[in-house]
Design a protein around this motif. Structure first.
Motif: not given
Ligand SMILES: Cc1cc2nc3c(=O)[nH]c(=O)nc-3n(C[C@H](O)[C@H](O)[C@H](O)COP(=O)(O)O)c2cc1C
Length: 166
Positions: A124, A15-16, A57-58, A11
């Motif tokens: 989120k 959120s994950t 996913i990032y 994470t």
């Molecule tokens: C810089 C950035 C890039 C992201 N890229 C993607 C993406 O390519 N595909 C997607 O479905 N979500 C993407 N997201 C959304 C994140 O996957 C989502 O906000 C997720 O809940 C974050 O998880 P975490 O809080 O555990 O880090 C992105 C968010 C950020 C901030």
């Protein structure tokens, strides 16, 4: 090996972690013994009888910590039933293309370990909580902001896992 199921997550903003927690709680309600751990804290993976592994996913991919975890543990993971889940914003609108893109984020890890089940969950995104570089990326791609996690969907998926990872 003992009878414990590992729920391991990566994470960046938490959120994950909360989704992994809901999955662990659901498995426990079904009578399973569960270890809920960030991937970096998993030791002795060989003692688990099954694993549920998830990452946000990032930029179209799992976090590198999660990819490295699968690479390092692939031998052990191939010996047990494994489920993967991804968390992202492309599935918020529930379009076929959004799900396809979320599933593609697991292409690399699925070459190493074939999961018995996959989950694709909306996440989120709160722009005000993000680092500056992340905020800039989100503004650029105009990602939807808000908390789209569907707890019923997550719990239903986790309940369905109990049979599949037995
Ligand atoms: C810089 C950035 C890039 C992201 N890229 C993607 C993406 O390519 N595909 C997607 O479905 N979500 C993407 N997201 C959304 C994140 O996957 C989502 O906000 C997720 O809940 C974050 O998880 P975490 O809080 O555990 O880090 C992105 C968010 C950020 C901030």
């Amino acid at each position: 090996m003992d009878d414990t199921i590992l729920v391991a997550y990566a994470t960046r903003y938490g959120s994950t972690k909360e989704i992994a927690g809901a999955i662990a709680d659901t498995l426990r309600s079904g009578g399973e013994t569960v270890d809920l751990l960030p991937m970096g804290e998993v030791t002795d993976i060989g003692r688990y009888r099954a694993a549920v592994v998830g990452s946000p996913i990032y930029m179209g991919k799992w976090l590198s910590d999660a990819q490295i975890f699968i690479e390092r543990q692939q031998k052990e993971l191939r010996r047990m039933p494994v489920a993967f889940f991804s968390v992202g914003m492309t599935v918020v609108d529930k379009t076929e293309d959004g799900y396809r893109r979320a599933e593609a984020a697991m292409d690399q890890v699925r070459l190493l370990v074939q999961p018995v089940e996959i989950g694709l969950f909306a996440g989120k995104l709160e722009p005000s909580n993000l680092s500056l570089p992340d905020r800039a990326i989100v503004a650029l791609v105009r990602a939807p902001s808000g908390d789209y996690r569907n707890w019923d969907e997550i719990r239903t998926w986790a309940s369905g896992l109990i049979e599949k990872i037995r």
